[in-house]
Scaffold this active site. Structure first.
Site, PDB file in Angstrom:
ATOM      1  N   GLY A 143      33.205  41.748  33.171  1.00  0.00           N
ATOM      2  CA  GLY A 143      32.658  40.665  34.130  1.00  0.00           C
ATOM      3  C   GLY A 143      33.207  39.354  33.455  1.00  0.00           C
ATOM      4  O   GLY A 143      32.479  38.348  33.738  1.00  0.00           O
ATOM      5  N   THR A 144      34.223  39.267  32.899  1.00  0.00           N
ATOM      6  CA  THR A 144      34.892  38.119  32.129  1.00  0.00           C
ATOM      7  C   THR A 144      34.846  37.035  33.315  1.00  0.00           C
ATOM      8  O   THR A 144      34.424  35.845  33.281  1.00  0.00           O
ATOM      9  CB  THR A 144      36.204  38.453  31.750  1.00  0.00           C
ATOM     10  OG1 THR A 144      36.204  39.752  31.058  1.00  0.00           O
ATOM     11  CG2 THR A 144      36.432  37.211  30.772  1.00  0.00           C
ATOM     12  N   ILE A 145      35.547  37.253  34.430  1.00  0.00           N
ATOM     13  CA  ILE A 145      35.901  36.278  35.498  1.00  0.00           C
ATOM     14  C   ILE A 145      34.713  35.886  36.202  1.00  0.00           C
ATOM     15  O   ILE A 145      34.505  34.587  36.490  1.00  0.00           O
ATOM     16  CB  ILE A 145      37.179  36.700  36.563  1.00  0.00           C
ATOM     17  CG1 ILE A 145      38.391  37.283  35.907  1.00  0.00           C
ATOM     18  CG2 ILE A 145      37.394  35.645  37.569  1.00  0.00           C
ATOM     19  CD1 ILE A 145      39.233  37.870  36.703  1.00  0.00           C
ATOM     20  N   ARG A 200      29.115  45.838  29.759  1.00  0.00           N
ATOM     21  CA  ARG A 200      28.977  46.550  30.994  1.00  0.00           C
ATOM     22  C   ARG A 200      29.036  47.895  30.559  1.00  0.00           C
ATOM     23  O   ARG A 200      29.720  48.542  29.610  1.00  0.00           O
ATOM     24  CB  ARG A 200      30.302  46.414  31.940  1.00  0.00           C
ATOM     25  CG  ARG A 200      30.344  47.012  33.136  1.00  0.00           C
ATOM     26  CD  ARG A 200      31.503  46.497  33.864  1.00  0.00           C
ATOM     27  NE  ARG A 200      31.456  46.964  35.353  1.00  0.00           N
ATOM     28  CZ  ARG A 200      32.370  47.017  36.234  1.00  0.00           C
ATOM     29  NH1 ARG A 200      33.567  46.608  35.797  1.00  0.00           N
ATOM     30  NH2 ARG A 200      32.301  47.405  37.465  1.00  0.00           N
ATOM     31  N   PHE A 231      30.036  38.209  44.824  1.00  0.00           N
ATOM     32  CA  PHE A 231      31.187  38.833  44.984  1.00  0.00           C
ATOM     33  C   PHE A 231      31.789  38.549  46.203  1.00  0.00           C
ATOM     34  O   PHE A 231      32.954  38.521  46.243  1.00  0.00           O
ATOM     35  CB  PHE A 231      30.928  40.498  44.758  1.00  0.00           C
ATOM     36  CG  PHE A 231      31.981  41.382  44.948  1.00  0.00           C
ATOM     37  CD1 PHE A 231      32.965  41.534  43.674  1.00  0.00           C
ATOM     38  CD2 PHE A 231      32.612  41.964  45.938  1.00  0.00           C
ATOM     39  CE1 PHE A 231      34.079  42.480  43.531  1.00  0.00           C
ATOM     40  CE2 PHE A 231      33.706  42.721  46.026  1.00  0.00           C
ATOM     41  CZ  PHE A 231      34.487  42.859  44.804  1.00  0.00           C
ATOM     42  N   LYS A 289      37.295  44.067  31.536  1.00  0.00           N
ATOM     43  CA  LYS A 289      36.759  44.458  32.588  1.00  0.00           C
ATOM     44  C   LYS A 289      35.132  44.503  32.475  1.00  0.00           C
ATOM     45  O   LYS A 289      34.583  45.548  33.342  1.00  0.00           O
ATOM     46  CB  LYS A 289      37.078  45.963  32.815  1.00  0.00           C
ATOM     47  CG  LYS A 289      38.727  45.940  33.151  1.00  0.00           C
ATOM     48  CD  LYS A 289      39.038  45.115  34.186  1.00  0.00           C
ATOM     49  CE  LYS A 289      40.397  44.311  34.359  1.00  0.00           C
ATOM     50  NZ  LYS A 289      40.502  43.422  35.294  1.00  0.00           N
ATOM     51  N   HIS A 313      38.217  37.744  24.317  1.00  0.00           N
ATOM     52  CA  HIS A 313      37.987  39.293  24.350  1.00  0.00           C
ATOM     53  C   HIS A 313      38.167  39.640  23.154  1.00  0.00           C
ATOM     54  O   HIS A 313      37.834  40.767  22.797  1.00  0.00           O
ATOM     55  CB  HIS A 313      39.164  40.015  25.060  1.00  0.00           C
ATOM     56  CG  HIS A 313      39.312  39.780  26.521  1.00  0.00           C
ATOM     57  ND1 HIS A 313      38.104  39.961  27.203  1.00  0.00           N
ATOM     58  CD2 HIS A 313      40.197  39.777  27.406  1.00  0.00           C
ATOM     59  CE1 HIS A 313      38.439  39.967  28.583  1.00  0.00           C
ATOM     60  NE2 HIS A 313      39.772  39.861  28.517  1.00  0.00           N
ATOM     61  N   LYS A 315      36.031  46.105  43.029  1.00  0.00           N
ATOM     62  CA  LYS A 315      34.791  46.706  43.951  1.00  0.00           C
ATOM     63  C   LYS A 315      33.240  45.958  43.815  1.00  0.00           C
ATOM     64  O   LYS A 315      32.676  45.740  44.429  1.00  0.00           O
ATOM     65  CB  LYS A 315      34.569  48.142  43.596  1.00  0.00           C
ATOM     66  CG  LYS A 315      35.059  49.196  44.612  1.00  0.00           C
ATOM     67  CD  LYS A 315      34.634  50.504  44.299  1.00  0.00           C
ATOM     68  CE  LYS A 315      34.898  51.626  45.534  1.00  0.00           C
ATOM     69  NZ  LYS A 315      34.836  52.867  45.226  1.00  0.00           N
ATOM     70  N   GLY A 316      33.304  45.660  42.440  1.00  0.00           N
ATOM     71  CA  GLY A 316      32.141  44.739  41.891  1.00  0.00           C
ATOM     72  C   GLY A 316      30.935  45.837  41.948  1.00  0.00           C
ATOM     73  O   GLY A 316      29.877  45.139  42.518  1.00  0.00           O
TER      74      GLY A 316
HETATM   75  S1  PPS Z   1      39.419  40.954  32.952  1.00  0.00           S
HETATM   76  O1  PPS Z   1      40.896  41.380  33.407  1.00  0.00           O
HETATM   77  O2  PPS Z   1      38.995  41.455  31.556  1.00  0.00           O
HETATM   78  O3  PPS Z   1      39.226  39.478  32.908  1.00  0.00           O
HETATM   79  O4  PPS Z   1      38.331  41.555  34.008  1.00  0.00           O
HETATM   80  P1  PPS Z   1      36.653  41.194  34.155  1.00  0.00           P
HETATM   81  O5  PPS Z   1      36.845  40.067  34.714  1.00  0.00           O
HETATM   82  O6  PPS Z   1      36.187  41.243  32.732  1.00  0.00           O
HETATM   83  O7  PPS Z   1      36.321  42.261  34.956  1.00  0.00           O
HETATM   84  C1  PPS Z   1      36.794  42.674  36.362  1.00  0.00           C
HETATM   85  C2  PPS Z   1      35.680  43.598  37.046  1.00  0.00           C
HETATM   86  O8  PPS Z   1      34.427  42.667  37.282  1.00  0.00           O
HETATM   87  C3  PPS Z   1      34.140  42.645  38.740  1.00  0.00           C
HETATM   88  N1  PPS Z   1      33.623  41.360  39.336  1.00  0.00           N
HETATM   89  C4  PPS Z   1      32.407  41.371  40.032  1.00  0.00           C
HETATM   90  N2  PPS Z   1      31.602  42.037  40.207  1.00  0.00           N
HETATM   91  C5  PPS Z   1      30.334  41.918  40.835  1.00  0.00           C
HETATM   92  N3  PPS Z   1      30.215  40.509  41.384  1.00  0.00           N
HETATM   93  C6  PPS Z   1      31.056  39.501  40.987  1.00  0.00           C
HETATM   94  N4  PPS Z   1      31.194  38.337  41.613  1.00  0.00           N
HETATM   95  C7  PPS Z   1      32.153  39.839  40.264  1.00  0.00           C
HETATM   96  N5  PPS Z   1      33.397  39.273  39.906  1.00  0.00           N
HETATM   97  C8  PPS Z   1      34.241  40.144  39.179  1.00  0.00           C
HETATM   98  C9  PPS Z   1      35.473  42.910  39.425  1.00  0.00           C
HETATM   99  O9  PPS Z   1      35.508  43.386  40.454  1.00  0.00           O
HETATM  100  C10 PPS Z   1      35.970  44.056  38.325  1.00  0.00           C
HETATM  101  O10 PPS Z   1      35.154  45.377  38.405  1.00  0.00           O
HETATM  102  P2  PPS Z   1      35.921  46.519  39.265  1.00  0.00           P
HETATM  103  O11 PPS Z   1      34.890  47.700  39.055  1.00  0.00           O
HETATM  104  O12 PPS Z   1      37.405  46.840  38.932  1.00  0.00           O
HETATM  105  O13 PPS Z   1      35.545  46.102  40.836  1.00  0.00           O
END
Ligand code: PPS
Length: 297
Positions: free
Chosen positions: A53-55, A130, A229, A51, A108, A258-259
């Site tokens: 910012g992996t993806i 984060r 996002f 959580k 991870h 939410k991001g």
């Molecule tokens: S995981 O399951 O561990 O792979 O999740 P991970 O990708 O690390 O984290 C998911 C959170 O990243 C936010 N996210 C983003 N934020 C801003 N901009 C972009 N482009 C973006 N892409 C993914 C995602 O919304 C999750 O955070 P939250 O706070 O839940 O919204």
């Protein structure tokens, strides 16, 4: 010899050498075998606690490293563009050795589990961090959709569980402090999620410089646009809509939730926040680790 112990608040996990693994997905033998994983000098690893910012970073890295994706042919799954080191993927079956260079890896894992060869400092590591209060909020929502995870009845329960590390990947403090205090062993770049929110273009340029990838302004613009996002929210692959329902129940939540920075304020009590601040100071001590806790900071 390291022992395997049960994770009290989640029977789907087991604890091994301080980390919590998903029983169904990873054996201790497989995890230990990663120590000998054969690296190439130009391999690139991105490491995150869940959580963080992996993806998002998978998207950014694959956009930086592949002209093809930048041209709009990115109908390729995120986990194929930046495959996991430790989760079962296509490449665990085919062998990562069949992949062209530079190979991108997501993980991870804590520092003690990654391939020993990373310490020769040739392969590169990007660690994305984060602020942990937002991680908690994000993970709490994620728990509802992760089929393997035992559900917390409320945030109070989850808060205790998170602090004790009874969640996949174990204690956040152990993860970050492990990587941070061993940073001199690796060729590593630390990136902050909140800096990506504030100025993604600068962070993309910083990553390019670290990877010695020369992208022109137009290519950088494309990376930034496709990693926004807004764009990722409407991308079924970024939202893992193709992953089987027995892993994630997407009716219960969304990967692109939410991001934002500071969403923890909508769930943590003042007492929890103050308690966490105290713990943070105790655990982090004098280390130069600081976070942006609020969008206005
Ligand atoms: S995981 O399951 O561990 O792979 O999740 P991970 O990708 O690390 O984290 C998911 C959170 O990243 C936010 N996210 C983003 N934020 C801003 N901009 C972009 N482009 C973006 N892409 C993914 C995602 O919304 C999750 O955070 P939250 O706070 O839940 O919204």
């Amino acid at each position: 010899m390291a022992t395997v112990t049960p994770v009290l608040r989640d029977i789907n996990l087991y604890r091994y050498k301080g980390f919590c693994f998903v029983k169904e997905l990873m054996s201790t033998e497989f995890i230990d075998s990663l120590q000998e994983f054969h690296l190439r000098d130009d391999d690139i690893f991105m490491i995150t606690y869940p959580k963080s910012g992996t993806i998002w970073t998978q998207q950014i890295l694959s956009l930086i490293c592949s002209d093809g994706h930048r041209d709009g042919t990115e109908s390729i799954e995120t986990s194929v563009r930046v495959p996991w080191l430790e989760f079962p993927t296509l490449y665990n079956e085919l062998g990562h050795s069949s992949r062209p260079s530079p190979r991108l890896f997501a993980s991870h894992l804590s520092y003690q589990f990654v391939p020993q060869g990373l310490k020769n400092k040739k392969a590169k590591v990007i660690y994305i961090m984060r602020n942990p209060k937002d991680i908690m909020k994000s993970l709490y929502h994620f728990e509802a959709m992760a089929v393997y995870a035992e559900k917390s009845p409320d945030f109070d329960h989850f808060y205790e569980k998170f602090l004790d590390g009874d969640v996949f990947a174990g204690r956040w403090f152990d993860h970050i402090l492990g990587w941070y205090t061993h940073k001199n062993d690796y060729n590593i770049l630390f990136i902050k999620y909140e800096d990506m929110i504030k100025d993604l273009r600068s962070v993309v340029k910083q990553i390019c410089a670290f990877l010695k990838m020369e992208l022109n302004d137009e290519a950088i613009d494309t990376v930034v646009k496709r990693a926004s996002f807004k764009e990722m929210k409407k991308d079924p692959l970024a939202n893992k809509e193709n992953v089987p329902e027995d892993f994630f129940n997407l009716k219960k939540g969304s990967f692109m939730r939410k991001g934002t920075v500071g969403d923890w304020k909508n769930i943590m009590t003042v007492a929890q926040s103050e308690h966490f601040d105290k713990l943070f100071h105790e655990e982090v001590g004098d280390l130069a680790l600081n976070f942006t806790w609020d969008a206005t900071d």
